[in-house]
Write a protein that holds these residues in place. Structure first.
Motif, PDB file in Angstrom:
ATOM      1  N   LEU A 178       0.843  -1.188   0.000  1.00 42.49           N
ATOM      2  CA  LEU A 178       0.000   0.000   0.000  1.00 42.49           C
ATOM      3  C   LEU A 178       0.880   1.241   0.000  1.00 42.49           C
ATOM      4  CD1 LEU A 178      -2.547  -1.182   2.710  1.00 42.49           C
ATOM      5  CD2 LEU A 178      -2.663  -1.504   0.237  1.00 42.49           C
ATOM      6  N   GLN A 179       0.300   2.371  -0.340  1.00 43.31           N
ATOM      7  CA  GLN A 179       1.062   3.623  -0.351  1.00 43.31           C
ATOM      8  C   GLN A 179       1.006   4.250   1.032  1.00 43.31           C
ATOM      9  OE1 GLN A 179      -0.736   5.877  -3.474  1.00 43.31           O
ATOM     10  NE2 GLN A 179       0.519   4.907  -5.043  1.00 43.31           N
ATOM     11  N   CYS A 201       0.781   1.202   7.131  1.00 39.95           N
ATOM     12  CA  CYS A 201      -0.513   0.594   7.472  1.00 39.95           C
ATOM     13  C   CYS A 201      -0.771   0.880   8.957  1.00 39.95           C
ATOM     14  CB  CYS A 201      -0.428  -0.903   7.216  1.00 39.95           C
ATOM     15  SG  CYS A 201      -1.970  -1.639   6.789  1.00 39.95           S
ATOM     16  N   VAL A 221      -4.364   3.736   6.237  1.00 40.74           N
ATOM     17  CA  VAL A 221      -3.000   4.004   5.796  1.00 40.74           C
ATOM     18  C   VAL A 221      -2.647   5.431   6.179  1.00 40.74           C
ATOM     19  CG1 VAL A 221      -1.461   4.015   3.787  1.00 40.74           C
ATOM     20  CG2 VAL A 221      -3.376   2.433   3.850  1.00 40.74           C
ATOM     21  N   ARG A 272      -5.797   7.875   4.595  1.00 37.79           N
ATOM     22  CA  ARG A 272      -6.359   7.122   3.478  1.00 37.79           C
ATOM     23  C   ARG A 272      -6.868   5.772   3.975  1.00 37.79           C
ATOM     24  NH1 ARG A 272      -1.535   8.797   1.410  1.00 37.79           N
ATOM     25  NH2 ARG A 272      -0.720   6.691   1.369  1.00 37.79           N
ATOM     26  N   CYS A 297      -7.898   1.819   2.392  1.00 40.13           N
ATOM     27  CA  CYS A 297      -7.831   0.901   1.269  1.00 40.13           C
ATOM     28  C   CYS A 297      -8.769  -0.259   1.535  1.00 40.13           C
ATOM     29  CB  CYS A 297      -6.414   0.364   1.090  1.00 40.13           C
ATOM     30  SG  CYS A 297      -5.243   1.610   0.561  1.00 40.13           S
ATOM     31  N   ARG A 298      -9.398  -0.748   0.491  1.00 41.42           N
ATOM     32  CA  ARG A 298     -10.278  -1.910   0.586  1.00 41.42           C
ATOM     33  C   ARG A 298      -9.634  -3.025  -0.205  1.00 41.42           C
ATOM     34  NH1 ARG A 298     -15.860  -1.850  -2.402  1.00 41.42           N
ATOM     35  NH2 ARG A 298     -14.330  -1.551  -4.018  1.00 41.42           N
ATOM     36  N   MET A 299      -9.616  -4.210   0.384  1.00 42.89           N
ATOM     37  CA  MET A 299      -9.001  -5.339  -0.299  1.00 42.89           C
ATOM     38  C   MET A 299     -10.010  -6.471  -0.386  1.00 42.89           C
ATOM     39  SD  MET A 299      -5.652  -7.540   0.768  1.00 42.89           S
ATOM     40  CE  MET A 299      -4.384  -6.431   0.242  1.00 42.89           C
ATOM     41  N   PRO A 325      -5.668  -4.339  -3.610  1.00 42.56           N
ATOM     42  CA  PRO A 325      -6.041  -3.135  -2.881  1.00 42.56           C
ATOM     43  C   PRO A 325      -6.613  -2.057  -3.806  1.00 42.56           C
ATOM     44  CG  PRO A 325      -3.681  -3.210  -3.164  1.00 42.56           C
ATOM     45  CD  PRO A 325      -4.226  -4.481  -3.746  1.00 42.56           C
ATOM     46  N   THR A 326      -7.603  -1.355  -3.304  1.00 41.49           N
ATOM     47  CA  THR A 326      -8.158  -0.201  -4.018  1.00 41.49           C
ATOM     48  C   THR A 326      -8.405   0.896  -3.013  1.00 41.49           C
ATOM     49  OG1 THR A 326     -10.424  -1.014  -3.740  1.00 41.49           O
ATOM     50  CG2 THR A 326      -9.316  -1.591  -5.794  1.00 41.49           C
ATOM     51  N   GLN A 327      -8.290   2.131  -3.427  1.00 42.19           N
ATOM     52  CA  GLN A 327      -8.561   3.255  -2.530  1.00 42.19           C
ATOM     53  C   GLN A 327     -10.048   3.306  -2.262  1.00 42.19           C
ATOM     54  OE1 GLN A 327      -6.156   5.113  -1.147  1.00 42.19           O
ATOM     55  NE2 GLN A 327      -4.598   4.007  -2.272  1.00 42.19           N
TER      56      GLN A 327
END
Length: 186
Positions: free
Chosen positions: A150-151, A154, A170, A174, A176-178, A183-185
């Motif tokens: 992830l960016q 965590c 994050v 932010r 993230c959904r996984m 992973p997606t924002q």
């Protein structure tokens, strides 16, 4: 001050307390199905605590970690309240039997910048790390089944009620959904 203190929140007063360990305490986690048991961890120790409300005391059980010298920074307890998963500063995941107070095993993989957050499912342990890695480990072997980068760091991890999606906080505010390890924002 390195003490564990149990509070009566409604009354706003301390019920009892005890030193967390011989060295700094870093984290604490209540059991899932027993309001009178907690696990704490810190510099070179993991302890299981029984809360005796009637006598206003905490009774510790030191978990034997053998030759391991680790600094615990996060703890998650499985749904059966028999195993604690301990994330360390050095990036390994420890499995500790909290009934017997004994070390069971450690992950072979170490995660960069330590394990920051943990969540458990029926068959896996999810860890978030300081370098932004989000990994799913098999509970039986503690081997990595899937991971994503992830960016950012965590900071938290949670699983939805159905268990089909994983959400990770994050750094930088932010989420993230996984689902299916992608992973997606959010």
């Amino acid at each position: 001050d390195n003490n564990i203190v149990v509070w009566n929140v409604e009354a706003g007063e301390a019920i009892c307390g005890s030193p967390a360990g011989t060295d700094s305490g870093k984290c604490v986690q209540f059991f899932n199905h027993d309001d009178y048991k907690i696990v704490s961890g810190g510099n070179y120790h993991v302890r299981v605590w029984d809360f005796d409300r009637q006598n206003r005391k905490l009774h510790p059980l030191d978990c034997h970690l053998g030759q391991l010298k680790r600094i615990a920074q996060v703890i998650a307890i499985d749904d059966s309240d028999t195993v604690a998963y301990v994330g360390t500063v050095t990036g390994d995941l420890l499995e500790v039997n909290v009934v017997a107070g004994k070390f069971v095993k450690a992950s072979r993989q170490r995660f960069s910048q330590g394990i920051i957050c943990i969540a458990t499912t029926a068959d896996s342990v999810l860890v978030g790390t300081g370098d932004g890695t989000l990994a799913r480990l098999d509970k039986r072997t503690l081997k990595v089944q899937a991971q994503a980068k992830l960016q950012g760091k965590c900071t938290s991890v949670a699983i939805d009620g159905g268990g089909s999606h994983l959400f990770a906080g994050v750094s930088g505010r932010r989420m993230c959904r996984m689902g299916d390890s992608t992973p997606t924002q959010a």
